[in-house]
Design a protein around this motif. Sequence first.
Motif, mmCIF file in Angstrom:
data_model
loop_
_atom_site.group_PDB
_atom_site.id
_atom_site.type_symbol
_atom_site.label_atom_id
_atom_site.label_comp_id
_atom_site.label_asym_id
_atom_site.label_seq_id
_atom_site.Cartn_x
_atom_site.Cartn_y
_atom_site.Cartn_z
ATOM 1 N N HIS A 252 0.832 -1.213 0.000
ATOM 2 C CA HIS A 252 0.000 0.000 0.000
ATOM 3 C C HIS A 252 0.864 1.260 0.000
ATOM 4 O O HIS A 252 0.657 2.182 0.799
ATOM 5 N N ASP A 255 -0.436 4.811 0.130
ATOM 6 C CA ASP A 255 -0.952 5.291 1.412
ATOM 7 C C ASP A 255 0.202 5.207 2.418
ATOM 8 O O ASP A 255 0.322 4.229 3.158
ATOM 9 N N ARG A 258 -0.213 3.912 6.088
ATOM 10 C CA ARG A 258 -0.557 2.489 6.127
ATOM 11 C C ARG A 258 0.646 1.635 5.750
ATOM 12 O O ARG A 258 0.880 0.575 6.343
#
Length: 530
Positions: A252, A255, A258
Amino acid sequence: MMPSQETNPMGGARRKDRLSNTSQKTHSTGSHTLQTGAKAFKERLRIGLMFWCAPIYPFVGSPRPKNRPMKTICKRKCLILLLCLLFPYVNLGGAEEYSGVRPSAVDTVNIVRRSYPYVALYNTFAKWAAYSGWNKILFSGRLAGHTARSVARPNNDTLNLTALLDLRKEAVIVEVPAIDSKYVSMMTSAYDHYIEIPMSTTFERGDFSRPSRVLFYNQRTERYHGEPVEGVDRTCEMTGDFVAMILRAMPHLNDPPRAERIKSQLRQVTLKTLSQFKNGPGIAPADLSFPEFGRTTADVFGTNFLEVMQFVLNHTIFDPNNDMDRALLEACKALGMEPGKSFDPAKAAGIGSLRLRPVAESVEKSVRPPVNRSRLFMPKGRIDLETQLFQTVVGPLGQPEHQAIYLGSRALAKEVLNARNDYVIRIAKDQLPPAKAFWSFTLYDSRTGFFIPNDRQKYSVGENTGYQLNDEGGLDIYISAEKPVGVSDENWLPTHRNDQALDVALRIYAPDFEKMKTWKRPAIEEIKRP
């Protein structure tokens, strides 16, 4: 002398029964079993015909280059067919017999084909062990780059955590925390290259949504025999003493908070032996000398194949009811190798006359994608030799179809890709790869199977390494030495302008099989330059 029950993975009594059942298929020379001439000839003829039907180019299965005369190709194919028929029985001279077996009578093609997956996985594990050791966690926290050269066609789209397990003295427990990623899988394999997936987010049973402890052992592991252990969530029986465990996690990267959380969670993965898990001091593993590994699998066949394969036989558990296991052991016995025996360098001098390296290189060039791709990277008993050879040569330690689908250039391009040319992959909005998790396109040097070094360290296009949709919501990916005008950095896979065969791999993680029914594969098109 027949190995004892303790040292023979197949068991002394059952092994005797197995050999008596196969006596009609083989004949004995001294204490060794050799294939009959008819069976060996058929195998060599089959390999030769595979070469005849296949193009002979840097990337096997690729279309014929436009400037290669058909007459030249036919001559080469005729020569290879003749060599396949005659080579295994040609004694190139100057060699002694190995433990009573005449090297000129051994079917080298059969031996190499059946042992290739084991030798390749031994070589891969040994390279990793030289860096990380055994029963230790290896996690860099980065996507693989062009320096990753221990295994062909590595991915550039998941965070990979690896542990090499030594299961001889004790069971090993891997403790995994909850991981906040859309896709995580745990994959295992011993030297035999049979793939198991003990845990995955695709199984819809809550894997990786909470902490888990997984115990690994085999039927010969000392001090553990499969009994329940308090605090352990699942047990996995393996088919060898030495095992690779790989965790793959979608990072991820689009992001950042995250992504950092996922990396932190992966760093919390721990490994303990069973005695350590029970708060004991731990038991030191038995000393063991590992054979030298080679730069490539073919190197091992050319230098110390007998030593490596005898080691592998001694540390692999075979099934007397499995046809592939029986065929491998019969082929190895023709060279005096059996589970439980010791390698004797003094008796190995004759192996030089077999010239196994060119046979291994020929086997590498002969592999073809299986008609049924659902058989790739499957457990023992659910895969055939041709598929096992293909996956080992092209890119070992992948995942089965229910975890990931792999499509290479042969499925996406009409001609051989070459770095002298520029290419584009155009994907319409409604034809993006049907993944429930994510997908990626990765560029490789076709000859080596490794990433192409570049200053931008850009090796793939996908959700984790970035891409930009066009105005219509589709995607255009460019493969070229210079970035085309107006193309975003995310959509450009750089090459070097030279005569270099290229390979593109599309990976689809957690494929949506319903959408796959109507999905149209994207095509790789050459861009005509002025």
